[in-house]
Design a protein around this motif. Sequence first.
Motif, mmCIF file in Angstrom:
data_model
loop_
_atom_site.group_PDB
_atom_site.id
_atom_site.type_symbol
_atom_site.label_atom_id
_atom_site.label_comp_id
_atom_site.label_asym_id
_atom_site.label_seq_id
_atom_site.Cartn_x
_atom_site.Cartn_y
_atom_site.Cartn_z
ATOM 1 N N ALA A 30 -4.534 -12.381 -6.568
ATOM 2 C CA ALA A 30 -5.598 -13.312 -6.962
ATOM 3 C C ALA A 30 -5.067 -14.719 -7.203
ATOM 4 O O ALA A 30 -3.912 -14.909 -7.592
ATOM 5 N N ARG A 31 -5.961 -15.674 -6.986
ATOM 6 C CA ARG A 31 -5.727 -17.081 -7.311
ATOM 7 C C ARG A 31 -6.841 -17.471 -8.276
ATOM 8 O O ARG A 31 -8.019 -17.222 -8.006
ATOM 9 N N VAL A 32 -6.472 -18.083 -9.391
ATOM 10 C CA VAL A 32 -7.447 -18.454 -10.408
ATOM 11 C C VAL A 32 -7.380 -19.956 -10.642
ATOM 12 O O VAL A 32 -6.314 -20.503 -10.927
ATOM 13 N N CYS B 133 -12.156 -17.109 -9.590
ATOM 14 C CA CYS B 133 -11.158 -16.113 -9.212
ATOM 15 C C CYS B 133 -11.375 -15.774 -7.748
ATOM 16 O O CYS B 133 -12.431 -15.260 -7.373
ATOM 17 N N THR C 8 -4.943 -8.850 -14.057
ATOM 18 C CA THR C 8 -5.429 -10.170 -13.636
ATOM 19 C C THR C 8 -6.608 -10.605 -14.493
ATOM 20 O O THR C 8 -6.651 -11.740 -14.982
ATOM 21 N N ILE D 259 -7.286 -13.741 -17.079
ATOM 22 C CA ILE D 259 -8.449 -14.634 -17.016
ATOM 23 C C ILE D 259 -9.141 -14.656 -18.378
ATOM 24 O O ILE D 259 -9.556 -15.719 -18.854
ATOM 25 N N GLU E 57 -1.528 -17.936 -9.929
ATOM 26 C CA GLU E 57 -1.674 -17.250 -8.644
ATOM 27 C C GLU E 57 -0.646 -16.145 -8.598
ATOM 28 O O GLU E 57 0.501 -16.329 -9.010
ATOM 29 N N VAL F 170 -14.524 -21.080 -14.304
ATOM 30 C CA VAL F 170 -13.328 -20.359 -13.854
ATOM 31 C C VAL F 170 -13.667 -19.760 -12.494
ATOM 32 O O VAL F 170 -14.727 -19.155 -12.323
#
Length: 147
Positions: A22-24, A35, A50, A54, A18, A33
């Motif tokens: 963004a929070r993944v 996002c 970001t 990912i 995070e 996944v």
Amino acid sequence: MNDTLYPSETRDFELAFEEKYARVLINPDKGIVICELLADYIPIEDFKETFNQIGEIVKAGKYEKFIFDKRSLRAFHQPTMEWYFIHWKKDMLAYGVKTHRKILPDEKWFEKMVQIAKNQILETYPDNIIDQLDIKYCDTIEEAIKK
């Protein structure tokens, strides 16, 4: 912090990282996944950084589905979408990510901008990979996980 992800929807997911924009979350067993964008605008270089992170997660696992929650966005940036659509998605397809689920902001103008931009990208890049992808729009994370 934006809390659009609800624990019941993502209880089987772990936080990969995070940051400001963004929070993944990931679920290696399900090959998913997620996002979630956390800001109303993300500068393109931050967006690329970001999504490169990912990409490293995808390359290290066996992921097939990417859920992109854009509900926090209030600005649309064509060059960012183009990079994501043409370069990032193509790279991820090579690693098995064929299923893409998107959650857009509620604003109808945003949806129209996405469609206009998508049409322009398809015209500009006729050798695109869209026919190899399963892309659907969803209203919630739960729907995106199930679809």
